[in-house]
Design a protein around this motif. Structure first.
Motif, PDB file in Angstrom:
ATOM      1  N   PRO A 571       0.840  -1.264   0.012  1.00  0.00           N
ATOM      2  CA  PRO A 571       0.064   0.075   0.043  1.00  0.00           C
ATOM      3  C   PRO A 571       0.923   1.379  -0.075  1.00  0.00           C
ATOM      4  O   PRO A 571       1.912   1.095   0.455  1.00  0.00           O
ATOM      5  N   SER A 572       0.333   2.318  -0.473  1.00  0.00           N
ATOM      6  CA  SER A 572       1.202   3.550  -0.595  1.00  0.00           C
ATOM      7  C   SER A 572       1.425   4.088   0.740  1.00  0.00           C
ATOM      8  O   SER A 572       2.361   4.756   1.112  1.00  0.00           O
ATOM      9  N   VAL A 573       0.375   3.775   1.792  1.00  0.00           N
ATOM     10  CA  VAL A 573       0.612   4.555   2.972  1.00  0.00           C
ATOM     11  C   VAL A 573       1.888   3.900   3.819  1.00  0.00           C
ATOM     12  O   VAL A 573       2.258   4.302   4.671  1.00  0.00           O
ATOM     13  N   LEU A 574       2.326   2.628   3.246  1.00  0.00           N
ATOM     14  CA  LEU A 574       3.477   1.820   3.857  1.00  0.00           C
ATOM     15  C   LEU A 574       4.696   2.066   3.203  1.00  0.00           C
ATOM     16  O   LEU A 574       5.496   1.782   3.603  1.00  0.00           O
ATOM     17  N   GLN A 575       4.723   2.663   2.106  1.00  0.00           N
ATOM     18  CA  GLN A 575       5.908   3.302   1.343  1.00  0.00           C
ATOM     19  C   GLN A 575       7.026   3.792   2.372  1.00  0.00           C
ATOM     20  O   GLN A 575       6.678   4.890   2.820  1.00  0.00           O
ATOM     21  N   ASN A 576       8.184   3.189   2.279  1.00  0.00           N
ATOM     22  CA  ASN A 576       9.301   4.088   2.969  1.00  0.00           C
ATOM     23  C   ASN A 576       8.902   4.019   4.614  1.00  0.00           C
ATOM     24  O   ASN A 576       9.690   4.765   5.425  1.00  0.00           O
ATOM     25  N   LYS A 577       8.069   2.959   4.864  1.00  0.00           N
ATOM     26  CA  LYS A 577       7.728   3.064   6.525  1.00  0.00           C
ATOM     27  C   LYS A 577       8.103   1.760   7.129  1.00  0.00           C
ATOM     28  O   LYS A 577       7.513   1.508   8.145  1.00  0.00           O
ATOM     29  N   LYS A 578       9.025   1.010   6.621  1.00  0.00           N
ATOM     30  CA  LYS A 578       9.281  -0.220   7.231  1.00  0.00           C
ATOM     31  C   LYS A 578       9.911  -0.018   8.691  1.00  0.00           C
ATOM     32  O   LYS A 578       9.748  -0.857   9.517  1.00  0.00           O
ATOM     33  N   ASP A 579      10.608   0.957   8.826  1.00  0.00           N
ATOM     34  CA  ASP A 579      11.238   1.289  10.122  1.00  0.00           C
ATOM     35  C   ASP A 579      10.137   1.325  11.057  1.00  0.00           C
ATOM     36  O   ASP A 579      10.471   1.332  12.590  1.00  0.00           O
ATOM     37  N   ILE A 580       9.215   2.125  10.866  1.00  0.00           N
ATOM     38  CA  ILE A 580       7.980   2.512  11.743  1.00  0.00           C
ATOM     39  C   ILE A 580       7.350   1.307  11.999  1.00  0.00           C
ATOM     40  O   ILE A 580       6.996   0.883  13.073  1.00  0.00           O
ATOM     41  N   LEU A 581       6.992   0.201  10.999  1.00  0.00           N
ATOM     42  CA  LEU A 581       6.197  -0.832  11.210  1.00  0.00           C
ATOM     43  C   LEU A 581       6.952  -2.022  11.992  1.00  0.00           C
ATOM     44  O   LEU A 581       6.259  -2.637  13.056  1.00  0.00           O
ATOM     45  N   PHE A 582       8.065  -2.038  11.993  1.00  0.00           N
ATOM     46  CA  PHE A 582       9.031  -3.150  12.757  1.00  0.00           C
ATOM     47  C   PHE A 582       9.771  -2.456  13.662  1.00  0.00           C
ATOM     48  O   PHE A 582      10.377  -3.330  14.498  1.00  0.00           O
ATOM     49  N   GLY A 583      10.061  -1.323  13.936  1.00  0.00           N
ATOM     50  CA  GLY A 583      10.668  -0.761  14.859  1.00  0.00           C
ATOM     51  C   GLY A 583      12.243  -1.344  14.765  1.00  0.00           C
ATOM     52  O   GLY A 583      12.907  -1.460  13.731  1.00  0.00           O
ATOM     53  N   ASN A 584      12.800  -1.715  15.947  1.00  0.00           N
ATOM     54  CA  ASN A 584      14.206  -2.115  15.952  1.00  0.00           C
ATOM     55  C   ASN A 584      14.056  -3.650  15.953  1.00  0.00           C
ATOM     56  O   ASN A 584      14.938  -4.034  16.892  1.00  0.00           O
ATOM     57  N   LEU A 585      13.299  -4.269  15.608  1.00  0.00           N
ATOM     58  CA  LEU A 585      12.942  -5.662  15.699  1.00  0.00           C
ATOM     59  C   LEU A 585      14.328  -6.429  14.977  1.00  0.00           C
ATOM     60  O   LEU A 585      14.727  -7.357  15.880  1.00  0.00           O
ATOM     61  N   PRO A 586      14.730  -6.142  13.966  1.00  0.00           N
ATOM     62  CA  PRO A 586      16.208  -6.476  13.520  1.00  0.00           C
ATOM     63  C   PRO A 586      17.427  -6.656  14.548  1.00  0.00           C
ATOM     64  O   PRO A 586      18.141  -7.596  14.743  1.00  0.00           O
ATOM     65  N   GLU A 587      17.412  -5.305  15.436  1.00  0.00           N
ATOM     66  CA  GLU A 587      18.471  -5.534  16.328  1.00  0.00           C
ATOM     67  C   GLU A 587      18.193  -6.352  17.461  1.00  0.00           C
ATOM     68  O   GLU A 587      19.143  -6.964  17.942  1.00  0.00           O
ATOM     69  N   ILE A 588      16.784  -6.474  17.869  1.00  0.00           N
ATOM     70  CA  ILE A 588      16.441  -7.491  18.967  1.00  0.00           C
ATOM     71  C   ILE A 588      16.740  -9.007  18.514  1.00  0.00           C
ATOM     72  O   ILE A 588      17.223  -9.796  19.188  1.00  0.00           O
ATOM     73  N   TYR A 589      16.364  -9.425  17.373  1.00  0.00           N
ATOM     74  CA  TYR A 589      16.706 -10.531  16.630  1.00  0.00           C
ATOM     75  C   TYR A 589      18.270 -10.780  16.751  1.00  0.00           C
ATOM     76  O   TYR A 589      18.648 -11.942  17.035  1.00  0.00           O
ATOM     77  N   GLU A 590      19.146  -9.732  16.326  1.00  0.00           N
ATOM     78  CA  GLU A 590      20.621 -10.174  16.077  1.00  0.00           C
ATOM     79  C   GLU A 590      21.115 -10.362  17.690  1.00  0.00           C
ATOM     80  O   GLU A 590      21.953 -11.255  17.955  1.00  0.00           O
ATOM     81  N   PHE A 591      20.698  -9.552  18.520  1.00  0.00           N
ATOM     82  CA  PHE A 591      21.229  -9.741  20.015  1.00  0.00           C
ATOM     83  C   PHE A 591      20.774 -11.348  20.579  1.00  0.00           C
ATOM     84  O   PHE A 591      21.721 -12.085  21.221  1.00  0.00           O
ATOM     85  N   HIS A 592      19.601 -11.586  20.205  1.00  0.00           N
ATOM     86  CA  HIS A 592      19.060 -12.991  20.808  1.00  0.00           C
ATOM     87  C   HIS A 592      19.642 -13.988  20.030  1.00  0.00           C
ATOM     88  O   HIS A 592      20.118 -15.259  20.516  1.00  0.00           O
ATOM     89  N   ASN A 593      19.878 -13.959  18.713  1.00  0.00           N
ATOM     90  CA  ASN A 593      20.273 -14.896  17.869  1.00  0.00           C
ATOM     91  C   ASN A 593      21.892 -15.210  18.073  1.00  0.00           C
ATOM     92  O   ASN A 593      22.237 -16.346  18.290  1.00  0.00           O
ATOM     93  N   ARG A 594      22.520 -14.242  17.949  1.00  0.00           N
ATOM     94  CA  ARG A 594      23.799 -14.409  18.119  1.00  0.00           C
ATOM     95  C   ARG A 594      24.434 -14.297  19.750  1.00  0.00           C
ATOM     96  O   ARG A 594      25.581 -14.808  19.967  1.00  0.00           O
ATOM     97  N   ILE A 595      24.066 -13.757  20.579  1.00  0.00           N
ATOM     98  CA  ILE A 595      24.575 -13.478  21.950  1.00  0.00           C
ATOM     99  C   ILE A 595      23.654 -14.485  23.159  1.00  0.00           C
ATOM    100  O   ILE A 595      24.091 -15.350  23.542  1.00  0.00           O
TER     101      ILE A 595
END
Length: 869
Positions: A571-595
């Protein structure tokens, strides 16, 4: 309708004579014609009545016809010039419509005609008419301008006109118009009431509201039917001449009346359609509200039953210390399972009903979906826990059965060794006989080998070793004759299970061995051993699942947003807003997966290291604060685009049963899960080694949860002109009753402050204390969100505190500038008050120590020649 009454009144006063006529006849260009017939009492009509009648008559034609301009015919053939002048003057001053032409049939008498010719030339400008005034000598002259078929018989025309019938029809039309207007107002008022109605929070009130609105709707529909019936009857009456005779035709007046009634009926039909459309939506929402209230009511009942069931299941922590006890526990577990079948079926049925509501586009999807997830989770938890209980009890039963057999084998073996007479073994034959007995007995040892626990195997091995040593000795005796020795041996008749008090057994064998044997089993049978290991295993297993879920979200949703083949689905309302939808979820995943997951897995063999994992990663776990601060923005974005094809396609590929928003709640649920598991570990390890570290780890997680909660409140502060990040760490936040007391020139405020507290939400930072007003507002029909409107602030470096206020042990004072301004603060409890006082005292003490330290530094920097007092 008011103007129509004036026409009736004038008609009655003038004994039915026509004072003024409106004919929906047309001039050559379709202009409506108004005729003022001869009438001696025209000048006696009051100005107000005349104005109202003319205004009403000009409102009858359509806007298109009225825009062409009216043609006025004034018949004064039997009258005087003065009547002509008076008529023109009155019409010029009171006519509200757009004029095109004015025809005047001048007086027929010679003198009056001459006077009229002269008068019209002299007074034309006085009439202030911007249209031509045409003076006519006869009706035949008028026929040159207007066709006879558009004129009545009085003017030499052929147009039929019934004045009383015209008034009757117009009165009926006005009545019908008033009915249409009243009905429309009733519908509008009812619609406004419906739109402003707040949805109830319980089943009974919702049913009552739905019934009341439905009854009101039925009454209004009856009113609409009556109005439509009235219009249809009126239309039939107007068309009666045509219905009665096929050769008859409706006059222009009647055609205009038909058009007016049809227009009103069309208006009524549009109003009814709009009302029906609005009612359909409102009725659907009320029905969905009732469905929601039933669902919530059933959810609360089922949830309470399931919680009691889970609590009862949690109470089955004992795994038994004997075969009889374990079999009893298995029967109780079976009873609990059977007891839980009906609640579990209700929960599954309710969850299925909730999913059906969601599929039917229920407006409260955000409220229903979490409850369905919760129901299924509890059902799965109960089922899984039941399986685990059966598995543990099954293993325990098997263990105790083997234990009993092993115990009996050990008892029998010890008795065999003790019962072999030493004097008989001195001979070769006696030694060989004893050796055969031992070999036969050892042949049965394989039947009692256990896989767990190790201590049991050790004890069995000890007994085996005793037999091996005896066997070696007997073999030596069998091979070599020795001199007989007088032994002391027990009676062979002594029972293995009830030995004689004189019976002697080899050292380390018999009672002490069996006691140690039993103790080993009891140790491994304790709830602590199984519960603690179970909790650690659950923590690690759920951590692995959590990491896998985070990975699936990132790879299955976030990464797919960059997939060129799927860009057209986003949807157009979601364009360039991936960081808003998921927040810092990738950072949380890297911390739990690697450490974090790897560190937790290291605790399988070393459980004592578990608490240290949380203490060591205290700062790393603060990433959840950033995630939770972004969660409101993420949820708002999801509500706008959550039903898009893009997310449906991603969910299908991942084969997820739940949509993305349910998985975006996982981080919030995970940090809470840590808290619950650490609490359970503390229960299991109470007063044992490592308890202190577990308590510290739990405090760490609770502090993270508190920090996340406080930050969620902090981001809702509005109206503060400064930067809250410059105020230091947020220590506390909460709602209080606040009174203000100003010592200078505020006596009225001081008096009122004692009786009218302000509701304020306080934020305590290391540098500042903020006073805010809490506001709650609805968002898109969803749950209420809180915001905090900034009202006042106090620098912590300039305040003092009075810990106790006379008359109320829940109050304390914060004062400013030597008590020039005093804020009396009332907490909801004494415990909350003491907590805040403690934090404020720490801040003030820290400031005092910092000030003293600075003073000492300043003194140390003074020159040696200086002195200070």
């Amino acid at each position: 309708m008011i103007f129509m009454s004036y026409i009736k009144k004038i008609d009655v006063k003038k004994q039915g004579k026509k004072v003024v006529l409106i004919k929906y006849s047309q001039g050559k260009d379709g202009a409506p014609i108004i005729t003022f017939p001869e009438f001696a009492g025209f000048s006696e009509i009051p100005d107000e009545d005349f104005l109202n009648v003319v205004t009403y008559l000009t409102s009858i034609p359509s806007l298109e016809a009225a825009s062409i301009g009216f043609i006025i015919i004034i018949d004064r053939r039997r009258d005087k010039w003065s009547a002509v002048k008076a008529s023109l003057t009155r019409i010029a001053g009171a006519f509200p419509g757009n004029l095109q032409l004015v025809f005047v049939l001048r007086p027929s008498r010679f003198i009056q005609r001459a006077i009229a010719d002269i008068g019209i030339k002299l007074y034309r400008d006085d009439f202030k008419m911007k249209v031509p005034i045409i003076m006519l000598n006869s009706v035949s002259d008028l026929h040159g301008y207007i066709d006879k078929c558009q004129l009545t018989r009085e003017l030499g025309g052929t147009l039929e006109y019934g004045h009383s019938q015209w008034i009757h029809h117009r009165t009926a039309i006005e009545n019908f118009a008033m009915t249409v207007k009243t009905t429309a107002q009733m519908l509008q008022t009812f619609g406004t009431d419906l739109a402003e109605t707040e949805l109830p929070n319980d089943v009974q009130c919702t049913e009552e509201l739905l019934s009341a609105h439905t009854d009101h709707h039925s009454k209004l529909k009856d009113e609409l039917k009556l109005a439509v019936k009235q219009g249809a009857t009126l239309l039939t009456c107007i068309r009666e001449p045509v219905t009665r005779s096929a050769n008859s035709k409706l006059s222009p007046d009647e055609l205009e009346n038909v058009a007016t009634v049809e227009r009103l009926l069309a208006q009524l039909d549009e109003t009814e359609k709009a009302f029906d459309q609005f009612w359909t939506k409102h009725h659907l929402k009320l029905e969905q509200c009732l469905q929601l209230r039933h669902f919530e009511h059933d959810f609360r009942e089922v949830k309470l039953t399931l919680d009691n069931l889970m609590e009862a299941q949690a109470g089955f922590s004992d795994i038994g210390d004997s075969v009889t006890r374990v079999e009893h526990l298995l029967r109780e577990q079976k009873q609990l399972e059977e007891k839980g079948q009906e609640p579990l079926e209700k929960a599954q049925t309710l969850a299925l009903h909730g999913e059906q509501l969601i599929q039917n586009n229920h407006y409260a999807v955000d409220s229903i979906r979490p409850k369905c997830v919760e129901l299924r989770r509890i059902c799965d938890d109960f089922t899984n826990e039941t399986k685990k209980k059966y598995d543990i009890l099954g293993k325990s039963l098997e263990l105790h059965k083997q234990l009993d057999k092993a115990s009996q084998w050990c008892e029998a073996g010890i008795y065999l060794l003790a019962s072999q007479a030493v004097d008989k073994c001195q001979s070769q034959e006696g030694a060989e006989t004893a050796l055969v007995e031992i070999e036969k007995f050892l042949a049965t040892a394989k039947e009692h080998q256990l896989s767990n626990p190790k201590e049991i195997l050790q004890k069995l091995e000890d007994v085996q070793e005793m037999f091996d040593k005896r066997q070696v000795s007997l073999k030596k005796l069998a091979a070599k004759q020795t001199r007989p020795v007088q032994p002391v041996a027990p009676h062979p008749e002594s029972s293995p299970k009830r030995a004689s008090p004189k019976t002697t057994r080899p050292a380390g064998v018999g009672g002490p061995l069996i006691s140690a044997f039993r103790y080993s089993i009891q140790y491994y049978s304790t709830p602590y051993f199984f519960s603690f290991s179970h909790i650690i295993n659950e923590l690690i297993e759920t951590e692995r699942v959590y990491v896998e879920e985070l990975q699936s979200i990132i790879e299955g949703y976030a990464s797919e947003m960059d997939n060129p083949s799927l860009l057209h689905l986003i949807p157009s309302v979601l364009q360039n807003k991936k960081d808003i939808l998921f927040g810092n979820l990738p950072e949380i995943y890297e911390f739990h997966n690697r450490i974090f997951l790897k560190e937790l897995e290291n605790c399988i063999e070393n459980p004592e290291l578990l608490a240290r994992c949380f203490l060591k990663r205290k700062e790393d776990l603060q990433i959840y604060e950033k995630y939770c601060q972004n969660k409101p923005r993420s949820e708002a974005l999801w509500r706008q685009c959550g039903d898009s094809i893009f997310f449906q396609e991603c969910q299908r590929k991942l084969d997820h049963k739940l949509s993305l928003d349910a998985y975006l709640l996982k981080p919030v649920q995970r940090i809470t899960k840590y808290q619950l598991l650490l609490k359970e570990m503390l229960k299991c390890s109470k007063n044992s080694e490592g308890t202190a570290e577990l308590e510290e780890a739990l405090a760490t997680v609770l502090d993270i949860i508190k920090s996340v909660n406080d930050s969620m409140h902090q981001i809702a502060i509005t109206g503060y002109e400064g930067d809250v990040s410059e105020l230091g760490k947020l220590l506390m936040q909460g709602s209080f009753n606040v009174w203000t007391d100003h010592k200078k020139g505020h006596n009225k405020v001081k008096d009122l402050a004692r009786f009218k507290p302000m509701q304020r939400h306080l934020f305590l930072y290391t540098k500042m204390l903020l006073f805010c007003k809490k506001r709650e507002e609805n968002t898109d029909g969803h749950e209420k969100t809180a915001s905090y409107s900034f009202k006042n602030s106090l620098k912590m470096s300039t305040v003092g505190i009075t810990e106790n206020v006379k008359g109320d042990n829940k109050k304390f004072e914060i004062w400013y500038n030597g008590r020039e301004e005093v804020y009396i603060i009332q907490a909801s409890s004494v415990e909350l008050k003491n907590t805040w006082i403690s934090e404020i005292r720490k801040v003030l003490t820290g400031q005092l120590e910092a000030c003293r330290g600075k003073t000492r530094c300043d003194l140390m920097m003074l020159p040696s020649s200086c002195s200070c007092v």
